[in-house]
Design a protein around this motif. Structure first.
Motif, PDB file in Angstrom:
ATOM      1  N   PRO A 222       3.932  22.710  10.772  1.00 43.82           N
ATOM      2  CA  PRO A 222       3.430  21.401  11.208  1.00 43.82           C
ATOM      3  C   PRO A 222       1.910  21.430  11.382  1.00 43.82           C
ATOM      4  O   PRO A 222       1.314  22.497  11.563  1.00 43.82           O
ATOM      5  CB  PRO A 222       4.125  21.190  12.562  1.00 43.82           C
ATOM      6  CG  PRO A 222       5.299  22.124  12.561  1.00 43.82           C
ATOM      7  CD  PRO A 222       4.873  23.306  11.749  1.00 43.82           C
ATOM      8  N   LEU A 223       1.302  20.246  11.323  1.00 46.79           N
ATOM      9  CA  LEU A 223      -0.138  20.187  11.594  1.00 46.79           C
ATOM     10  C   LEU A 223      -0.434  20.501  13.057  1.00 46.79           C
ATOM     11  O   LEU A 223      -1.442  21.115  13.386  1.00 46.79           O
ATOM     12  CB  LEU A 223      -0.687  18.791  11.270  1.00 46.79           C
ATOM     13  CG  LEU A 223      -0.857  18.411   9.804  1.00 46.79           C
ATOM     14  CD1 LEU A 223      -1.407  16.995   9.696  1.00 46.79           C
ATOM     15  CD2 LEU A 223      -1.769  19.385   9.063  1.00 46.79           C
ATOM     16  N   HIS A 224       0.407  20.036  13.945  1.00 48.92           N
ATOM     17  CA  HIS A 224       0.215  20.210  15.393  1.00 48.92           C
ATOM     18  C   HIS A 224      -1.011  19.460  15.916  1.00 48.92           C
ATOM     19  O   HIS A 224      -1.546  19.808  16.974  1.00 48.92           O
ATOM     20  CB  HIS A 224       0.101  21.689  15.772  1.00 48.92           C
ATOM     21  CG  HIS A 224       1.381  22.451  15.647  1.00 48.92           C
ATOM     22  ND1 HIS A 224       2.583  22.005  16.169  1.00 48.92           N
ATOM     23  CD2 HIS A 224       1.663  23.625  15.032  1.00 48.92           C
ATOM     24  CE1 HIS A 224       3.535  22.873  15.903  1.00 48.92           C
ATOM     25  NE2 HIS A 224       3.013  23.867  15.205  1.00 48.92           N
ATOM     26  N   GLY A 225      -1.485  18.453  15.197  1.00 48.17           N
ATOM     27  CA  GLY A 225      -2.620  17.688  15.683  1.00 48.17           C
ATOM     28  C   GLY A 225      -3.347  16.988  14.546  1.00 48.17           C
ATOM     29  O   GLY A 225      -3.011  17.158  13.366  1.00 48.17           O
TER      30      GLY A 225
ATOM     31  N   ASN B  89       0.828  -1.202   0.000  1.00 41.98           N
ATOM     32  CA  ASN B  89       0.000   0.000   0.000  1.00 41.98           C
ATOM     33  C   ASN B  89       0.864   1.254   0.000  1.00 41.98           C
ATOM     34  O   ASN B  89       1.906   1.294   0.669  1.00 41.98           O
ATOM     35  CB  ASN B  89      -0.906   0.050   1.236  1.00 41.98           C
ATOM     36  CG  ASN B  89      -1.973  -1.017   1.219  1.00 41.98           C
ATOM     37  OD1 ASN B  89      -2.551  -1.302   0.170  1.00 41.98           O
ATOM     38  ND2 ASN B  89      -2.246  -1.619   2.370  1.00 41.98           N
ATOM     39  N   THR B  90       0.418   2.253  -0.738  1.00 40.46           N
ATOM     40  CA  THR B  90       0.988   3.589  -0.622  1.00 40.46           C
ATOM     41  C   THR B  90       0.214   4.333   0.459  1.00 40.46           C
ATOM     42  O   THR B  90      -1.016   4.389   0.426  1.00 40.46           O
ATOM     43  CB  THR B  90       0.872   4.360  -1.949  1.00 40.46           C
ATOM     44  OG1 THR B  90       1.634   3.689  -2.950  1.00 40.46           O
ATOM     45  CG2 THR B  90       1.376   5.785  -1.795  1.00 40.46           C
ATOM     46  N   ALA B  91       0.931   4.867   1.434  1.00 41.31           N
ATOM     47  CA  ALA B  91       0.283   5.641   2.488  1.00 41.31           C
ATOM     48  C   ALA B  91       0.064   7.072   1.995  1.00 41.31           C
ATOM     49  O   ALA B  91       1.009   7.728   1.547  1.00 41.31           O
ATOM     50  CB  ALA B  91       1.140   5.647   3.747  1.00 41.31           C
ATOM     51  N   CYS B  92      -1.174   7.536   2.051  1.00 44.86           N
ATOM     52  CA  CYS B  92      -1.520   8.891   1.616  1.00 44.86           C
ATOM     53  C   CYS B  92      -1.637   9.779   2.854  1.00 44.86           C
ATOM     54  O   CYS B  92      -2.545   9.606   3.674  1.00 44.86           O
ATOM     55  CB  CYS B  92      -2.830   8.894   0.837  1.00 44.86           C
ATOM     56  SG  CYS B  92      -2.824   7.832  -0.639  1.00 44.86           S
ATOM     57  N   LEU B  93      -0.713  10.709   2.979  1.00 45.60           N
ATOM     58  CA  LEU B  93      -0.659  11.573   4.160  1.00 45.60           C
ATOM     59  C   LEU B  93      -1.001  13.009   3.803  1.00 45.60           C
ATOM     60  O   LEU B  93      -0.822  13.455   2.671  1.00 45.60           O
ATOM     61  CB  LEU B  93       0.741  11.554   4.784  1.00 45.60           C
ATOM     62  CG  LEU B  93       1.255  10.225   5.325  1.00 45.60           C
ATOM     63  CD1 LEU B  93       2.090   9.505   4.283  1.00 45.60           C
ATOM     64  CD2 LEU B  93       2.084  10.446   6.589  1.00 45.60           C
ATOM     65  N   VAL B  94      -1.466  13.737   4.800  1.00 45.69           N
ATOM     66  CA  VAL B  94      -1.673  15.172   4.656  1.00 45.69           C
ATOM     67  C   VAL B  94      -0.631  15.880   5.509  1.00 45.69           C
ATOM     68  O   VAL B  94      -0.356  15.490   6.645  1.00 45.69           O
ATOM     69  CB  VAL B  94      -3.107  15.588   5.068  1.00 45.69           C
ATOM     70  CG1 VAL B  94      -3.399  15.252   6.518  1.00 45.69           C
ATOM     71  CG2 VAL B  94      -3.327  17.075   4.807  1.00 45.69           C
ATOM     72  N   PHE B  95      -0.003  16.889   4.915  1.00 49.50           N
ATOM     73  CA  PHE B  95       0.941  17.773   5.601  1.00 49.50           C
ATOM     74  C   PHE B  95       0.547  19.214   5.283  1.00 49.50           C
ATOM     75  O   PHE B  95      -0.109  19.471   4.272  1.00 49.50           O
ATOM     76  CB  PHE B  95       2.371  17.567   5.099  1.00 49.50           C
ATOM     77  CG  PHE B  95       3.053  16.310   5.543  1.00 49.50           C
ATOM     78  CD1 PHE B  95       3.807  16.292   6.704  1.00 49.50           C
ATOM     79  CD2 PHE B  95       2.958  15.151   4.793  1.00 49.50           C
ATOM     80  CE1 PHE B  95       4.463  15.133   7.103  1.00 49.50           C
ATOM     81  CE2 PHE B  95       3.601  13.987   5.180  1.00 49.50           C
ATOM     82  CZ  PHE B  95       4.360  13.974   6.341  1.00 49.50           C
ATOM     83  N   ASN B  96       0.975  20.141   6.107  1.00 45.98           N
ATOM     84  CA  ASN B  96       0.974  21.537   5.701  1.00 45.98           C
ATOM     85  C   ASN B  96       2.280  21.819   4.982  1.00 45.98           C
ATOM     86  O   ASN B  96       3.318  21.225   5.282  1.00 45.98           O
ATOM     87  CB  ASN B  96       0.831  22.467   6.914  1.00 45.98           C
ATOM     88  CG  ASN B  96      -0.600  22.610   7.370  1.00 45.98           C
ATOM     89  OD1 ASN B  96      -1.525  22.537   6.566  1.00 45.98           O
ATOM     90  ND2 ASN B  96      -0.795  22.816   8.671  1.00 45.98           N
TER      91      ASN B  96
END
Length: 217
Positions: free
Chosen positions: A102-105, A91-98
């Protein structure tokens, strides 16, 4: 990696170019300095070549709605390594970043009603309850089905000359972009939110007569 997990990432010379130099799973705690990103989807690949060639575009599609509603977010595809693929990680992991902070949560539905509201994880359509604490106003994530104080209508990137605390300029940014389409009622107005490290102003709708916005239920 598992859906919902939060991560801390250390990048090389160019952020988001290739794999991070170091990536670790951390607790998804609101207002945490350790949380850089979050896994929101897993995309099954038919081969390692398929993951490398198509993982990024498929993650963009899977996370498009979430990313589009946030101020500074982007998707990132963590493709399995050759060793990982041989160990049955397909699987390719789909992540969200700013992009800049940082997201900080956690984001989206992984947040909890009543949590301190964070611009770094905020999104269009969010509802906020506010509470005056001395000279400051604090925000808390609210249930949109119940009456609430404010609703997020969008974000505006702050020009380089605007710094935290330039509230008049932030208010102009929100009014110029959203005033004509959002604040239509006689008791509706726009407010602006800023954060020290977040280069976007968050714009919200509220009632200028002091009443709460009615819930959607």
């Amino acid at each position: 990696m598992q859906v919902g997990e939060c991560v801390s990432a250390v990048w090389g010379q160019e952020k988001f170019n290739g794999a991070p130099d170091s990536l670790g799973v951390v607790a998804c705690t609101p207002q945490s300095d350790a949380v850089d990103g979050q896994v929101l989807e897993l995309d099954a690949a038919t081969s390692l070549d398929d993951a490398k060639e198509n993982g990024e575009s498929r993650c963009e599609g899977l996370l498009g709605e979430t990313v589009g509603g946030m101020g500074d977010a982007r998707s990132y595809a963590l493709v399995p390594s050759e060793q990982g693929w041989d160990s049955n990680v397909h699987n390719t992991a789909c992540l969200v970043f700013n992009k800049t902070a940082p997201l900080h949560g956690p984001v989206g539905t992984y947040r909890t009603t009543g949590d301190d509201y964070q611009l770094t994880t905020g999104a269009v359509g969010d509802c906020i309850d506010t509470k005056e604490q001395g000279d400051t106003v604090s925000g808390f994530l609210a249930d949109c089905s119940a009456d609430h104080n404010e609703e997020v209508v969008g974000f505006v990137k702050a020009p380089a000359g605007i710094k935290y605390g330039d509230w008049d300029e932030a208010q102009k940014l929100c009014s110029n972009k959203f005033g004509s389409v959002q604040a239509k009622g006689p008791a509706e107005d726009l407010s602006s939110w800023m954060d020290t490290e977040f280069r976007y102003v968050m714009c919200t709708l509220y009632r200028s007569d002091g009443k709460k916005i009615e819930g959607s239920a």
